[in-house]
Design a protein around this motif. Sequence first.
Motif, PDB file in Angstrom:
ATOM      1  N   MET A  24     -59.595 -70.261 -23.922  1.00  0.00           N
ATOM      2  CA  MET A  24     -59.493 -71.611 -24.478  1.00  0.00           C
ATOM      3  C   MET A  24     -59.903 -71.631 -25.948  1.00  0.00           C
ATOM      4  O   MET A  24     -59.256 -72.296 -26.770  1.00  0.00           O
ATOM      5  CB  MET A  24     -60.340 -72.586 -23.673  1.00  0.00           C
ATOM      6  N   ASN A  28     -57.384 -72.552 -29.143  1.00  0.00           N
ATOM      7  CA  ASN A  28     -57.690 -73.573 -30.143  1.00  0.00           C
ATOM      8  C   ASN A  28     -57.685 -72.996 -31.555  1.00  0.00           C
ATOM      9  O   ASN A  28     -57.231 -73.663 -32.490  1.00  0.00           O
ATOM     10  CB  ASN A  28     -59.029 -74.237 -29.832  1.00  0.00           C
ATOM     11  N   ALA A  31     -54.078 -72.705 -32.503  1.00  0.00           N
ATOM     12  CA  ALA A  31     -53.496 -74.022 -32.775  1.00  0.00           C
ATOM     13  C   ALA A  31     -53.965 -74.566 -34.120  1.00  0.00           C
ATOM     14  O   ALA A  31     -53.168 -75.166 -34.860  1.00  0.00           O
ATOM     15  CB  ALA A  31     -53.858 -74.997 -31.659  1.00  0.00           C
ATOM     16  N   ILE A  32     -55.221 -74.374 -34.480  1.00  0.00           N
ATOM     17  CA  ILE A  32     -55.730 -74.839 -35.773  1.00  0.00           C
ATOM     18  C   ILE A  32     -55.056 -74.065 -36.906  1.00  0.00           C
ATOM     19  O   ILE A  32     -54.651 -74.657 -37.916  1.00  0.00           O
ATOM     20  CB  ILE A  32     -57.260 -74.733 -35.834  1.00  0.00           C
ATOM     21  N   THR A  65     -54.629 -80.815 -33.593  1.00  0.00           N
ATOM     22  CA  THR A  65     -54.555 -79.372 -33.369  1.00  0.00           C
ATOM     23  C   THR A  65     -55.395 -78.933 -32.175  1.00  0.00           C
ATOM     24  O   THR A  65     -54.980 -78.044 -31.434  1.00  0.00           O
ATOM     25  CB  THR A  65     -54.979 -78.589 -34.620  1.00  0.00           C
ATOM     26  N   THR A  66     -56.547 -79.559 -31.973  1.00  0.00           N
ATOM     27  CA  THR A  66     -57.346 -79.164 -30.805  1.00  0.00           C
ATOM     28  C   THR A  66     -56.715 -79.667 -29.510  1.00  0.00           C
ATOM     29  O   THR A  66     -56.835 -79.009 -28.480  1.00  0.00           O
ATOM     30  CB  THR A  66     -58.801 -79.650 -30.924  1.00  0.00           C
ATOM     31  N   GLY A  69     -54.182 -77.155 -28.917  1.00  0.00           N
ATOM     32  CA  GLY A  69     -54.856 -75.933 -28.466  1.00  0.00           C
ATOM     33  C   GLY A  69     -55.248 -75.994 -27.003  1.00  0.00           C
ATOM     34  O   GLY A  69     -55.160 -74.988 -26.289  1.00  0.00           O
ATOM     35  N   HIS A  70     -55.670 -77.155 -26.537  1.00  0.00           N
ATOM     36  CA  HIS A  70     -56.004 -77.289 -25.126  1.00  0.00           C
ATOM     37  C   HIS A  70     -54.760 -77.184 -24.247  1.00  0.00           C
ATOM     38  O   HIS A  70     -54.813 -76.617 -23.157  1.00  0.00           O
ATOM     39  CB  HIS A  70     -56.743 -78.603 -24.875  1.00  0.00           C
TER      40      HIS A  70
END
Length: 86
Positions: A24, A28, A31-32, A65-66, A69-70
């Motif tokens: 996880m 993230n 994704a960031i 973004t988070t 990411g999740h």
Amino acid sequence: MLTSTLLAAATTPLQWSPIVGLIMILANIVAIAFGKSTIKYPNAEPKLPLVNFLGDFGLPAFLATTAFGHILGVGTILGLHNLGRI
């Protein structure tokens, strides 16, 4: 009818482990990094207090973004669990 279909499709429960947490966190971070290069206005107001850590990232971009990411992390974790890797 729908309940029995959902129960038939259910797999064994996934127990949390440090590997799940690491996946996880990595999702993230990816994704960031993706968001920093693709978001048109990443520094929209309000600003985050962690300017040194996250750069010139605003709260809306950070939340977006988070959240992404999740979604990536859950998909990866459930996919690996379905394959029997974790």
